[in-house]
Design an enzyme around this catalytic site. Structure first.
Site, PDB file in Angstrom:
ATOM      1  N   LYS A 191     -62.631  18.042  38.304  1.00 51.69           N
ATOM      2  CA  LYS A 191     -61.469  18.865  37.962  1.00 51.69           C
ATOM      3  C   LYS A 191     -61.461  19.069  36.453  1.00 51.69           C
ATOM      4  O   LYS A 191     -60.789  18.357  35.703  1.00 51.69           O
ATOM      5  CB  LYS A 191     -60.165  18.204  38.432  1.00 51.69           C
ATOM      6  CG  LYS A 191     -58.996  19.201  38.471  1.00 51.69           C
ATOM      7  CD  LYS A 191     -59.264  20.324  39.457  1.00 51.69           C
ATOM      8  CE  LYS A 191     -58.168  21.362  39.484  1.00 51.69           C
ATOM      9  NZ  LYS A 191     -58.479  22.497  40.353  1.00 51.69           N
TER      10      LYS A 191
ATOM     11  N   SER B 147     -58.675  26.114  44.613  1.00 52.89           N
ATOM     12  CA  SER B 147     -57.502  25.273  44.360  1.00 52.89           C
ATOM     13  C   SER B 147     -56.309  25.779  45.160  1.00 52.89           C
ATOM     14  O   SER B 147     -56.330  25.729  46.383  1.00 52.89           O
ATOM     15  CB  SER B 147     -57.194  25.227  42.857  1.00 52.89           C
ATOM     16  OG  SER B 147     -58.127  24.402  42.191  1.00 52.89           O
TER      17      SER B 147
END
Length: 621
Positions: A207, A413
């Site tokens: 991430k 996402s």
């Protein structure tokens, strides 16, 4: 003293008189412009009929970025742009408009050829380019020639040009196909110098959305993950272009030494380099191209000197601005989710938790709608807004209306969060998806203010009171926020596990914020199949057991005030001789704008808990 007071009074009266006059003059000029415009529109309407020239070439001028939905533009702003002949900062072209124009021209006897003018095309993603290229290939089955002409071709422009029968490059032009890269800016040192304290909370090895704020370079993990999907994206580009041109996939230069060798062999000439690589068919001046087109379709008294029908003119002919006549047929509704996912009501160009959910609810409450396609082109955003949209997807399924996701360039996402529970996920081979990870962030400025001699202090009834960006973050509060991010990540894993029928550990293996390309996502079980929007519409109809049906885009219902102003300015005029404004941005200014855009995106994020499922790295440069 009295004289001084009178002088001061006279000064203020004079200033007010000037300001009042200026105000009245400004609004009178605006009123006069609108009034004259309306008169011109009325008097010239009969002389400006939209026509398609007989035996003409359709000039497909694509100005801007290919998109599945245009950003909302204020009617007055649109009016002023039309009146002054100016362009928006980031013009956009609807993919479905381009495809519709090409499809109609294919069977239109008035159209004898298709000419691709791609100089102003700024990209839009391989999936969108592929849709247009498919329409061009279908057009060629009519045995009408397709020309791609240009002084230069960028990589995205050449993707479409490669599908033409004849590719002509100006002898002084250039063509360089450089591949894809992901190079961002990193601000840690700058924030340190400004004494800004950055608080980051995240889960996921890959991430990397927050890395620009806490590092001065890309982490090894991020490099490995991004290299994988970029290589896949590049491989698809090469395969598609090689197939269109009938050349080998090895005919693309990937090293500077290889490029230098070929460039030297071409005499240091970019145009000759493109010709020798078989990327173009001939080097021709504008006059030579014009002469060839005149021989094909004849001449005309326009700027080009060729008998052409312009793209915008033809679009208005085949797609007139008239209300669609409703039918009694069953319908598949298409809801577009394009842009960053933000809370509340958002205009077209961003995904609003409330506004997009409202579109899905509108489809749910429409008895004629039997199935829904959620077309996603989003890197994600607010966790709460994404969940609000997902909940509405579940309500659609409870109502017995199947929902199919159609992934465009991005569905990562939060874009994946809203797709996970749909009945089927169809992605493009080049879709950038996954990025199943969570982060939270905000900045505090206590050190910056202290450096300037400003301090914050006070009392509160509890230890929780007084949280502010101008005060240090208590370590315990930081632990609470990190725990919230970890819980949200577990919720994400559980959501995907349940929806996709995967073990949580298996989801975690492909999650950790890692980005995947569509072909890899299919193998990993994150999507069901590869295809287009039309494949998604067909799949939704099959799930609803429909045989005869229409499809349509669900649009936000305009208020009476919005309708009035839209129609008012829509009737306004467009000068025949438009004013042109040239804008030349230097490289440094362009980079400065890019930095501002990076911070602007972060500034727009508005999740109430500061928790985001957003893939900032999901960009192709």
């Amino acid at each position: 003293m009295a004289a001084k007071g009178n002088w001061t009074k006279s000064l203020f009266i004079g200033l007010w008189t000037v300001l009042n006059f200026t105000r009245k003059l400004f609004f009178n000029v605006i009123f006069l412009a609108i009034f004259v415009g309306l008169i011109v529109a009325v008097t010239s309407s009969e002389d400006e009929q939209l026509t398609v020239n007989s035996d003409s070439a359709l000039l497909l001028t694509l100005n801007g970025k290919l998109v599945i939905e245009k950003e909302a533009v204020d009617p007055f702003e649109q009016f002023m742009q039309d009146a002054l002949g100016s362009e928006p900062d980031n013009p956009e072209v609807l993919v479905r408009d381009v495809v519709k124009v090409i499809e109609n021209a294919q069977n239109d006897r008035r159209i004898k050829a298709l000419v691709l003018d791609l100089q102003a095309l700024t990209g839009g993603g391989l999936d969108k380019l592929r849709e247009v290229a498919k329409a061009i290939d279908e057009f060629k089955t009519s045995e009408k020639p397709v020309y791609a002409i240009g002084d230069y071709f960028t990589q995205d422009q050449y993707y479409l040009a490669a599908h033409a029968d004849h590719i002509y490059l100006n002898p002084m032009g250039s063509l360089l196909i450089e591949g894809y890269g992901r190079y961002g800016m990193y601000f840690k040192d700058m924030l340190d110098k400004l004494k800004v304290t950055t608080h980051i909370f995240r889960v996921g090895t890959y991430k990397s959305a927050v890395e620009p704020l806490i590092r001065n370079d890309m982490s090894p993990e991020a490099k490995a993950a991004e290299k994988q999907w970029l290589d896949g994206y590049w491989a698809q580009y090469k395969a598609d272009v090689a197939a269109a041109r009938g050349i080998s996939v090895d005919n693309f230069d990937e090293t500077l030494d290889g490029l230098l060798s070929k460039f030297e062999a071409a005499g240091g000439d970019f145009a000759q380099y493109a010709l020798q690589n078989n990327w173009v068919d001939a080097l021709k001046t504008r006059e030579e191209v014009r002469a060839e087109l005149v021989a094909l379709v004849g001449d005309d008294k326009n700027q080009l000197g060729v008998n052409i029908t312009k793209f915008n003119t033809y679009l208005k002919v085949v797609n007139p601005p008239m209300p669609v006549v409703d039918t009694d047929m069953d319908k598949v509704a298409i809801v577009v989710a394009k842009g960053t996912i933000l809370n509340g009501n958002q205009k077209a160009g961003n995904v609003g938790g409330d506004s997009t959910a409202r579109l899905l609810r509108k489809a749910r409450l429409d008895d004629d709608v039997k199935a829904v396609v959620l077309q996603i082109d989003s890197p994600g955003g607010s966790t709460l807004a994404s969940e609000v949209i997902r909940q509405e997807v579940l309500e659609l399924k409870k109502a017995g209306k199947p929902v199919v996701s159609s992934m465009s360039t991005y569905a990562a996402s939060g874009g994946y969060w809203i797709a996970a529970n749909t009945d089927k996920i169809i992605a493009s081979p080049s879709t950038i998806t996954g990025s199943i990870g969570v982060f939270g962030m905000f900045m505090t400025y206590e050190n910056s203010l202290n450096y300037l001699g400003v301090n914050s202090d006070g009392v509160g009834s509890t230890e929780l009171a007084g949280f502010s960006t101008v005060r240090p973050l208590a370590p315990e509060f930081g632990q609470i926020l990190q725990r919230n991010v970890e819980t949200t990540y577990q919720n994400f894993l559980t959501l995907v596990s349940t929806a996709r029928g995967m073990e949580i550990d298996a989801v975690d293996d492909v999650a950790q914020g890692r980005v995947w390309i569509g072909t890899d996502a299919l193998e990993l079980g994150l999507v069901d199949e590869l295809g287009t929007l039309q494949n998604a519409v067909t799949a939704a109809a099959e799930l609803a057991e429909l045989e005869n049906y229409d499809s349509f885009y669900v649009q936000r219902t305009l208020t009476a005030q919005e309708i009035f102003w839209k129609e008012f300015f829509g009737q306004a005029f467009t000068f025949v001789g438009k004013w042109q404004f040239a804008q030349a941005d230097g490289a440094l200014i362009s980079e400065f704008k890019r930095v501002l855009n990076e911070f602007s995106l972060v500034n727009k994020l508005n999740d109430p808990k500061g928790t985001y499922i957003l893939c900032l790295e999901c960009k192709v440069d």
